[in-house]
Write an enzyme that holds these catalytic residues in place. Structure first.
Site, PDB file in Angstrom:
ATOM      1  N   LYS A   1     -94.032   5.714 -32.388  1.00  0.00           N
ATOM      2  CA  LYS A   1     -95.305   5.343 -32.125  1.00  0.00           C
ATOM      3  C   LYS A   1     -95.893   5.725 -33.300  1.00  0.00           C
ATOM      4  CE  LYS A   1     -99.109   5.942 -28.914  1.00  0.00           C
ATOM      5  NZ  LYS A   1     -98.885   5.345 -27.696  1.00  0.00           N
TER       6      LYS A   1
ATOM      7  N   ASN B   1    -109.497   0.782 -17.725  1.00  0.00           N
ATOM      8  CA  ASN B   1    -108.687  -0.888 -17.751  1.00  0.00           C
ATOM      9  C   ASN B   1    -108.078  -0.199 -16.452  1.00  0.00           C
ATOM     10  OD1 ASN B   1    -109.393  -2.842 -19.512  1.00  0.00           O
ATOM     11  ND2 ASN B   1    -107.799  -1.634 -20.824  1.00  0.00           N
TER      12      ASN B   1
HETATM   13  P1  NAD Z   1    -110.693   2.209 -20.669  1.00  0.00           P
HETATM   14  O1  NAD Z   1    -111.388   2.990 -22.395  1.00  0.00           O
HETATM   15  O2  NAD Z   1    -110.626   0.846 -20.780  1.00  0.00           O
HETATM   16  O3  NAD Z   1    -111.234   3.519 -19.917  1.00  0.00           O
HETATM   17  C1  NAD Z   1    -112.114   4.677 -19.880  1.00  0.00           C
HETATM   18  C2  NAD Z   1    -112.579   5.092 -18.983  1.00  0.00           C
HETATM   19  O4  NAD Z   1    -113.001   6.565 -18.856  1.00  0.00           O
HETATM   20  C3  NAD Z   1    -113.845   4.439 -18.918  1.00  0.00           C
HETATM   21  O5  NAD Z   1    -114.700   3.816 -17.374  1.00  0.00           O
HETATM   22  C4  NAD Z   1    -114.730   6.155 -19.505  1.00  0.00           C
HETATM   23  O6  NAD Z   1    -116.512   5.281 -19.219  1.00  0.00           O
HETATM   24  C5  NAD Z   1    -114.475   6.455 -18.716  1.00  0.00           C
HETATM   25  N1  NAD Z   1    -114.311   8.080 -19.457  1.00  0.00           N
HETATM   26  C6  NAD Z   1    -114.270   8.328 -20.947  1.00  0.00           C
HETATM   27  N2  NAD Z   1    -114.542   9.655 -21.203  1.00  0.00           N
HETATM   28  C7  NAD Z   1    -114.862   9.893 -20.061  1.00  0.00           C
HETATM   29  C8  NAD Z   1    -115.276  11.048 -19.523  1.00  0.00           C
HETATM   30  N3  NAD Z   1    -115.313  12.058 -20.396  1.00  0.00           N
HETATM   31  N4  NAD Z   1    -115.549  11.618 -18.193  1.00  0.00           N
HETATM   32  C9  NAD Z   1    -115.044  10.805 -17.257  1.00  0.00           C
HETATM   33  N5  NAD Z   1    -114.958   9.277 -17.560  1.00  0.00           N
HETATM   34  C10 NAD Z   1    -115.232   9.338 -18.723  1.00  0.00           C
HETATM   35  O7  NAD Z   1    -109.464   3.487 -20.748  1.00  0.00           O
HETATM   36  P2  NAD Z   1    -108.319   3.074 -20.228  1.00  0.00           P
HETATM   37  O8  NAD Z   1    -107.295   1.793 -21.234  1.00  0.00           O
HETATM   38  O9  NAD Z   1    -108.375   2.732 -19.115  1.00  0.00           O
HETATM   39  O10 NAD Z   1    -107.139   4.362 -20.294  1.00  0.00           O
HETATM   40  C11 NAD Z   1    -107.310   5.653 -19.130  1.00  0.00           C
HETATM   41  C12 NAD Z   1    -106.487   6.288 -20.094  1.00  0.00           C
HETATM   42  O11 NAD Z   1    -105.325   5.979 -19.166  1.00  0.00           O
HETATM   43  C13 NAD Z   1    -106.213   6.613 -21.241  1.00  0.00           C
HETATM   44  O12 NAD Z   1    -105.915   8.472 -21.514  1.00  0.00           O
HETATM   45  C14 NAD Z   1    -104.627   5.924 -21.793  1.00  0.00           C
HETATM   46  O13 NAD Z   1    -104.332   6.878 -22.595  1.00  0.00           O
HETATM   47  C15 NAD Z   1    -104.233   6.284 -20.572  1.00  0.00           C
HETATM   48  N6  NAD Z   1    -102.862   5.739 -20.091  1.00  0.00           N
HETATM   49  C16 NAD Z   1    -103.898   3.906 -20.286  1.00  0.00           C
HETATM   50  C17 NAD Z   1    -102.726   2.369 -19.947  1.00  0.00           C
HETATM   51  C18 NAD Z   1    -102.903   1.466 -20.252  1.00  0.00           C
HETATM   52  O14 NAD Z   1    -102.015   0.520 -19.547  1.00  0.00           O
HETATM   53  N7  NAD Z   1    -103.526   0.912 -20.175  1.00  0.00           N
HETATM   54  C19 NAD Z   1    -100.954   3.401 -20.059  1.00  0.00           C
HETATM   55  C20 NAD Z   1    -100.881   4.550 -20.051  1.00  0.00           C
HETATM   56  C21 NAD Z   1    -102.398   5.568 -19.452  1.00  0.00           C
END
Ligand code: NAD
Length: 383
Positions: free
Chosen positions: A91, A195
């Site tokens: 990372k 996402n």
């Molecule tokens: P994103 O930014 O696209 O979406 C995050 C969502 O969470 C948004 O809808 C936002 O409004 C909401 N949010 C933020 N803070 C909040 C809170 N306090 N209460 C309720 N909702 C809240 O992010 P993402 O890519 O969907 O990733 C989400 C999580 O999954 C992260 O922890 C990320 O590290 C993890 N993750 C993502 C992936 C990936 O492929 N994108 C892979 C593994 C893990």
């Protein structure tokens, strides 16, 4: 001319990364990157590359530090080993606030960082907080090595195709075999509708589940008859958030926790379920989409209450499996086939072991991941 005085205490906190965290697995390398002309300060941790070069994101935040990068790199070691991809864990972090710099400044930082890590062949960068597919395209342009690229560069845009959300739904298929759950008709509560959350909801609904609760940063919407995903996505695109959805009860952001459901998917922030609120969660299964959404104390409480919680590095591995297929030249279809195969196999292996050994799924998963890393390390030259 006066002699420069080196303040040795200044470097002490960084030494503790090895003092506190180094163990038989790593970290193999901790590299600092500094370029004063563009104010680049970066950190790379290659934790363990016994299975193969470490895949892991470049995080750009103002607060990222060595300890955080190390912890994230270690998490990638376990996630990648358990996912069964030919990659170790790594990372990196760039200390900068992406909201406070221009795109031009961001490009300079990313390109400079990429050139600085060119020789670190055991590390393959991907997107993370503060970086995206455009950043990965700049990295590739500089050093020909990155994942999470747009399709025009031969990449598989994992957020667009919903690789992690798809993996979560497949994980749910297997979880059914280990608890009293049928995906058909199961009520889903999605915390975080970005996402991961949007795609996980789509793929679960494709399997007959009903999305009854959706939460984002501004609030929660609830309808026991089901929420229409495309309408919710439209609300998100229009900037209204989930609470812009008309046909539902609107509640506060943290109210989702008291709503009964069958499948709860935390897909937003870390530490959402803690020792303080775990007793309020009412569901059969938790599929951890976000990274570390449940504290260790919460996982124990949930386990004791008979709630099956599939840990993050098992349940959200769809994205990194997709990144690995992309790196090795595969197509989107091959990525989805591989996600399905690996998620089924690994979820089943973890939940079976947890059941037989009578331990938490996280402990079973860690033991399996460690076994794989240890076996790969046994093939290394020992002197
Ligand atoms: P994103 O930014 O696209 O979406 C995050 C969502 O969470 C948004 O809808 C936002 O409004 C909401 N949010 C933020 N803070 C909040 C809170 N306090 N209460 C309720 N909702 C809240 O992010 P993402 O890519 O969907 O990733 C989400 C999580 O999954 C992260 O922890 C990320 O590290 C993890 N993750 C993502 C992936 C990936 O492929 N994108 C892979 C593994 C893990």
């Amino acid at each position: 001319m006066s002699q420069a005085v080196v303040d040795e205490t200044k470097y002490q906190p960084e030494l503790t990364v090895f003092d506190e965290f180094a163990d038989e697995y790593g970290p193999e390398k901790v590299v600092y990157v500094y370029e004063p002309r563009c104010e680049l300060k970066g950190i790379v941790v290659i934790d363990n590359a016994a299975i193969g070069p470490g895949i892991g994101g470049i995080r750009m935040t103002p607060t990222v530090n060595t300890e955080e990068v190390f912890r994230l790199a270690r998490a990638m070691t376990w996630k990648n080993a358990l996912a069964g991809i030919p990659h170790g864990g790594g990372k990196s972090g760039i200390i900068a606030d992406p909201r406070k710099i221009t795109m031009e400044q961001k490009e300079v930082l990313i390109r400079q960082f990429a050139r600085a890590i060119e020789g670190l062949h055991q590390y393959i960068p991907g997107p993370d907080m503060g970086t995206d597919e455009t950043c990965m395209a700049w990295v590739r342009d500089e050093i020909r090595r990155s994942v999470g690229l747009s399709s025009v560069l031969g990449g598989i845009p994992l957020d667009q195709v919903g690789a992690t959300g798809y993996g979560l739904a497949v994980c749910g298929e297997i979880a059914q075999e280990f608890c009293d759950l049928d995906l058909k008709g199961a009520r889903v509560s999605m915390q975080g509708f970005g996402n991961v959350g949007q795609h996980a909801a789509r793929y679960l609904v494709e399997r007959g589940s009903i999305l009854t609760v959706a939460t984002d940063i501004d609030g929660t919407v609830h309808n026991e008859d089901g929420l229409d995903i495309e309408e919710l996505v439209r609300c998100m695109h229009e900037g209204k958030g989930v609470t812009g959805y008309a046909d539902a009860t609107k509640l506060g952001r943290d109210d989702f926790i008291d709503i009964d459901c069958d499948i709860f998917v935390p897909a937003a922030q870390p530490d959402v379920i803690t020792g303080e609120n775990a007793h309020r969660v009412s569901c059969k299964v938790i599929l951890q989409g976000a990274n570390i959404p449940c504290t260790a104390g919460a996982e124990k409480i949930l386990h004791d209450r008979g709630i099956l919680s599939v840990p993050d590095f098992v349940a959200n591995a769809g994205g990194v499996i997709c990144g690995s297929v992309e790196y090795h030249g595969g197509t989107k279809n091959q990525a989805f086939t591989e996600i399905a195969e690996k998620m089924r196999e690994n979820t089943r292996a973890v939940l079976t072991k947890a059941r037989i050994d009578g331990v938490l799924p996280r402990d079973a998963a860690l033991e399996l991941a460690r076994e794989r890393v240890k076996e790969a390390m046994s093939y290394r030259r020992s002197n």
